[in-house]
Every structure is written in structure tokens, then in C-alpha cells.
Motif scaffolding. Sequence first.
Motif, PDB file in Angstrom:
ATOM      1  N   ALA A   1      68.094  56.657  61.103  1.00 55.32           N
ATOM      2  CA  ALA A   1      66.640  56.538  61.214  1.00 55.32           C
ATOM      3  C   ALA A   1      66.029  56.060  59.901  1.00 55.32           C
ATOM      4  CB  ALA A   1      66.040  57.877  61.631  1.00 55.32           C
ATOM      5  N   ALA A   2      66.504  56.597  58.785  1.00 55.84           N
ATOM      6  CA  ALA A   2      65.973  56.189  57.480  1.00 55.84           C
ATOM      7  C   ALA A   2      66.270  54.721  57.200  1.00 55.84           C
ATOM      8  CB  ALA A   2      66.572  57.066  56.385  1.00 55.84           C
ATOM      9  N   ARG A   3      67.444  54.257  57.569  1.00 59.01           N
ATOM     10  CA  ARG A   3      67.795  52.857  57.347  1.00 59.01           C
ATOM     11  C   ARG A   3      66.984  51.933  58.254  1.00 59.01           C
ATOM     12  NH1 ARG A   3      73.015  52.320  54.582  1.00 59.01           N
ATOM     13  NH2 ARG A   3      73.793  54.420  54.110  1.00 59.01           N
ATOM     14  N   VAL A   4      66.717  52.362  59.490  1.00 56.19           N
ATOM     15  CA  VAL A   4      65.879  51.560  60.379  1.00 56.19           C
ATOM     16  C   VAL A   4      64.458  51.471  59.823  1.00 56.19           C
ATOM     17  CG1 VAL A   4      64.859  51.413  62.684  1.00 56.19           C
ATOM     18  CG2 VAL A   4      67.249  52.086  62.431  1.00 56.19           C
ATOM     19  N   GLN A   5      63.950  52.580  59.323  1.00 54.40           N
ATOM     20  CA  GLN A   5      62.601  52.563  58.759  1.00 54.40           C
ATOM     21  C   GLN A   5      62.528  51.631  57.558  1.00 54.40           C
ATOM     22  OE1 GLN A   5      60.643  56.341  58.472  1.00 54.40           O
ATOM     23  NE2 GLN A   5      59.354  55.698  56.760  1.00 54.40           N
TER      24      GLN A   5
ATOM     25  N   PRO B   1      53.963  44.758  58.612  1.00 56.93           N
ATOM     26  CA  PRO B   1      53.019  45.344  57.649  1.00 56.93           C
ATOM     27  C   PRO B   1      52.481  46.698  58.109  1.00 56.93           C
ATOM     28  CG  PRO B   1      51.890  43.717  58.975  1.00 56.93           C
ATOM     29  CD  PRO B   1      53.335  43.670  59.391  1.00 56.93           C
ATOM     30  N   LEU B   2      52.822  47.094  59.333  1.00 59.51           N
ATOM     31  CA  LEU B   2      52.308  48.333  59.908  1.00 59.51           C
ATOM     32  C   LEU B   2      53.205  49.500  59.530  1.00 59.51           C
ATOM     33  CD1 LEU B   2      51.450  46.936  63.453  1.00 59.51           C
ATOM     34  CD2 LEU B   2      49.944  47.147  61.476  1.00 59.51           C
ATOM     35  N   ARG B   3      52.606  50.559  59.030  1.00 58.51           N
ATOM     36  CA  ARG B   3      53.380  51.730  58.633  1.00 58.51           C
ATOM     37  C   ARG B   3      53.875  52.456  59.883  1.00 58.51           C
ATOM     38  NH1 ARG B   3      50.340  55.306  54.260  1.00 58.51           N
ATOM     39  NH2 ARG B   3      52.344  56.369  54.441  1.00 58.51           N
ATOM     40  N   THR B   4      55.180  52.504  60.022  1.00 63.24           N
ATOM     41  CA  THR B   4      55.787  53.126  61.201  1.00 63.24           C
ATOM     42  C   THR B   4      56.904  54.049  60.761  1.00 63.24           C
ATOM     43  OG1 THR B   4      55.314  51.113  62.477  1.00 63.24           O
ATOM     44  CG2 THR B   4      56.842  52.703  63.444  1.00 63.24           C
ATOM     45  N   GLU B   5      56.750  55.330  61.047  1.00 70.32           N
ATOM     46  CA  GLU B   5      57.791  56.298  60.726  1.00 70.32           C
ATOM     47  C   GLU B   5      58.869  56.267  61.794  1.00 70.32           C
ATOM     48  OE1 GLU B   5      58.305  61.088  59.779  1.00 70.32           O
ATOM     49  OE2 GLU B   5      56.382  60.295  60.499  1.00 70.32           O
ATOM     50  N   VAL B   6      60.109  56.316  61.383  1.00 70.68           N
ATOM     51  CA  VAL B   6      61.233  56.334  62.320  1.00 70.68           C
ATOM     52  C   VAL B   6      61.925  57.687  62.202  1.00 70.68           C
ATOM     53  CG1 VAL B   6      63.385  55.239  63.043  1.00 70.68           C
ATOM     54  CG2 VAL B   6      61.524  53.846  62.100  1.00 70.68           C
ATOM     55  N   ARG B   7      62.052  58.373  63.331  1.00 69.20           N
ATOM     56  CA  ARG B   7      62.638  59.709  63.355  1.00 69.20           C
ATOM     57  C   ARG B   7      63.821  59.756  64.314  1.00 69.20           C
ATOM     58  NH1 ARG B   7      57.242  63.575  64.132  1.00 69.20           N
ATOM     59  NH2 ARG B   7      56.160  62.942  62.221  1.00 69.20           N
ATOM     60  N   PRO B   8      64.817  60.590  64.027  1.00 70.43           N
ATOM     61  CA  PRO B   8      65.900  60.802  64.997  1.00 70.43           C
ATOM     62  C   PRO B   8      65.473  61.807  66.056  1.00 70.43           C
ATOM     63  CG  PRO B   8      66.302  62.135  63.060  1.00 70.43           C
ATOM     64  CD  PRO B   8      65.036  61.346  62.774  1.00 70.43           C
ATOM     65  N   THR B   9      66.104  61.756  67.195  1.00 68.53           N
ATOM     66  CA  THR B   9      65.860  62.751  68.231  1.00 68.53           C
ATOM     67  C   THR B   9      66.124  64.154  67.697  1.00 68.53           C
ATOM     68  OG1 THR B   9      66.662  63.603  70.358  1.00 68.53           O
ATOM     69  CG2 THR B   9      68.210  62.328  69.058  1.00 68.53           C
ATOM     70  N   ALA B  10      65.311  65.109  68.126  1.00 68.00           N
ATOM     71  CA  ALA B  10      65.546  66.509  67.758  1.00 68.00           C
ATOM     72  C   ALA B  10      66.288  67.255  68.856  1.00 68.00           C
ATOM     73  CB  ALA B  10      64.216  67.204  67.476  1.00 68.00           C
ATOM     74  N   LEU B  11      66.337  66.668  70.057  1.00 69.05           N
ATOM     75  CA  LEU B  11      66.924  67.354  71.208  1.00 69.05           C
ATOM     76  C   LEU B  11      68.271  66.783  71.623  1.00 69.05           C
ATOM     77  CD1 LEU B  11      63.672  67.749  73.331  1.00 69.05           C
ATOM     78  CD2 LEU B  11      64.772  69.442  71.864  1.00 69.05           C
TER      79      LEU B  11
END
Length: 374
Positions: free
Chosen positions: A329-333, A341-351
Motif C-alpha cells: 500500500a505504501a509503495r502504491v501511494q 496531483p490529488l492527495r490520495t491515501e492508500v490503505r491495505p485491507t483490515a479484514l
Amino acid sequence: MAASPSTARAINDRLALRLLQDTGPLTATQLKTLTGLSRPTVADLVDRLSESGLVHVVGESGAERRGPNAKLYGIVADRAHLAALDVRTRSVSVTVSDLLGTTLAEASAPVGDGGGTGPAVEKAVTLLERTAKEAGADRLHTVAVGAPGLIDPDSGELRDSTGLPAWHRRLVGVLQERLPAHVLVENETNLAAVAELREGAARDREDFVLLWLGQGVGAAVVLDGRLRRGASGGAGEIGFLPVPGTSGLPSGTGCDGGFHELVCAAAVSALAAAHGLDPAGALTSGHGPFLDALARRLAVGAAAVAAVLDPGCVVLAGETGHQGGAELAARVQSALSGLSPLRTEVRPTALGDAAVLRGALLRARDAAQDALFP
């Protein structure tokens, strides 16, 4: 216009039931504080809900004041039994719960590995019936099925698709025939998004897009806290998105040439092999060059999503999102920041793998409560 007395009672009852559902047993005084209703109104609604069999006394609380202990009221958990099914290409997982969502029994089995449509459907239905019996659920109230494929927004039925096994489409009809229960079906990616919104990685978000990355590739769109399906139920069919680096263009009958070709499970395995890795463990190996290459591919789809919807958050789910975890997720972000140019947070699934089944159970519980709660 003021609500009629009967409408006001229904609104108050539903509010109280939702509070009991979300927070657990409460005293009448706690219900009064949380709802803002008068003491007589709360007393009346507690009596109505008790008489209807939805609420009962589950204990006492003496911490609020001196004198007699106050009764604790809670929802009657066995007022309804629910079931959730996660239907994959070659397997089915089942969970049976009570009205509070407490798991009573669960099971999984391979389904569809030869033998034809009829035997596959029978195996899936038998698995559900056996699991319900194990849970002590003589009668299921609501059954929610999560499956790949498009759901018709008008009929609520799984639409025909050449990429899905025939037994998927037959299963819901047979369940409706065999069970005295309300049976509903929903796209698996949408259910995963519902679960992540309410209990997982997106609990603090009103807007996000979930990318489902597995054997198939899809997305679910949540805006203003609501799942968005699109005019034909196809919102999020990102596997068909034309992207650079593929063999051509997708078509109306297949997503070869689309984003699917870059990031489906087969493509991820091929990319791992090209980096000299065993595909079975590549996503958890920490191999930087492979993860960076995969992240650049995923960022292409995420950038398209950001450009159109600007959701502010993308959740990576499915097998690839789960196994890649926070590192992917961090590498994709990072890769995405170079494309948009749009700030987009990338998170891994929690479930993780439980997201679809959990989403189906939440969907079943919501439907049962709508039917049972006045």
C-alpha cells in the motif's frame, strides 16, 4: 409537518433498537440520556419492544444510583438467525449468526470442481443447511450471498456472465426454493467495501474506493458513506479500464487488454516469476523491485479512480491487497503521487479474506432488522 403519533413511536423504537444493537444492553435511564426522549416515552417504548419479543431484560445495573438495581435491556439475539455465503469460483464459505451478529457456526468447502451445475448447487446448499443445523438455527430469517459478477439494480439478481460458473446463478434460486428465508445476493467487492466501511480500514472515511485484487479485478465506490452502484449496477468494473502496457483494448465481452490484464492474480504471478520469485510467496517476500513494479501497475488504476472520483482514499483488498499489506500500500501511494496531483491515501485491507463474508453478514443483519424492527 409534525409526525403522527404512530410514526413518532416507530422512529423512537427504531432509534432505541439501533442503540441497543450498537452499544449493547442499556438501562431505561441510559436510553433516555442517549435518545433525548422523556422518561414516560422511554418506558412506553421498552414495554412495546418487550411485548413484541425484540427486547428483554438481560441483567441489572446498580452503578448509576443508590437504591434498587436498574434493569438492563438488550436485543433478543435468537429472535432471528442469519446466514452469509461467500461464493467463489471453486468454493463456498458459510457463516450462521444470531441477530446481534454473533457467529454460531461456520464452514467452508470446495465446490464446482467438475460434476456439473446441479451437484455443485446441491453441495453449496447442503453446506448451508448443515451449518445452520450445527448452529441450532431451525429456521433462517435472512440469507445474504456474496458472489462475483454484476447485480441487476432493478431485480437484485446476479446477471448472466460468460466468465462465471453456471452454478453461481442457479444457487440463489435454489436457496429461495429450499429455505423459508429471505435470500438476497450482492457483488462480492461491494460487500467487502461495506465491511471495510463499518468495521475495517475505512471506518473513519465517508469517501473511498476499494480495489478488489484477486483472480478477478474490480472496485467498489463509497461516496458520502453510501455504496454507489451506477445506472446498470456496474460502477467499479475497473477491470475493463483501458490502460497502457496491455495487449490491446478490452471489449464488451472480455477485459483482456484492460486493467485486469495488469493486476489479476495470473498477472501478479507472472510478474513475480519474471523477477525470479516463487509466485506463492512473492507478495510477502519483501522483494523491493517486484513490489515496486507491481505498485506502478496498481497506481495506474488508482490514478484513474482519483482523477474521476477524487475519493481521497483507496483500500487494497482481495488476495493481492491482503498479502501485500501495508508495504505494498505504501509503495502504491508513492507511485500514485507521481501520477496524480490529488492527495490520495492508500490503505491495505483490515479484514483480509474475511471481508466478503463479514460484509454479507452485515447485509443480512440490516435486512433482518428492517423487517423485524417496527
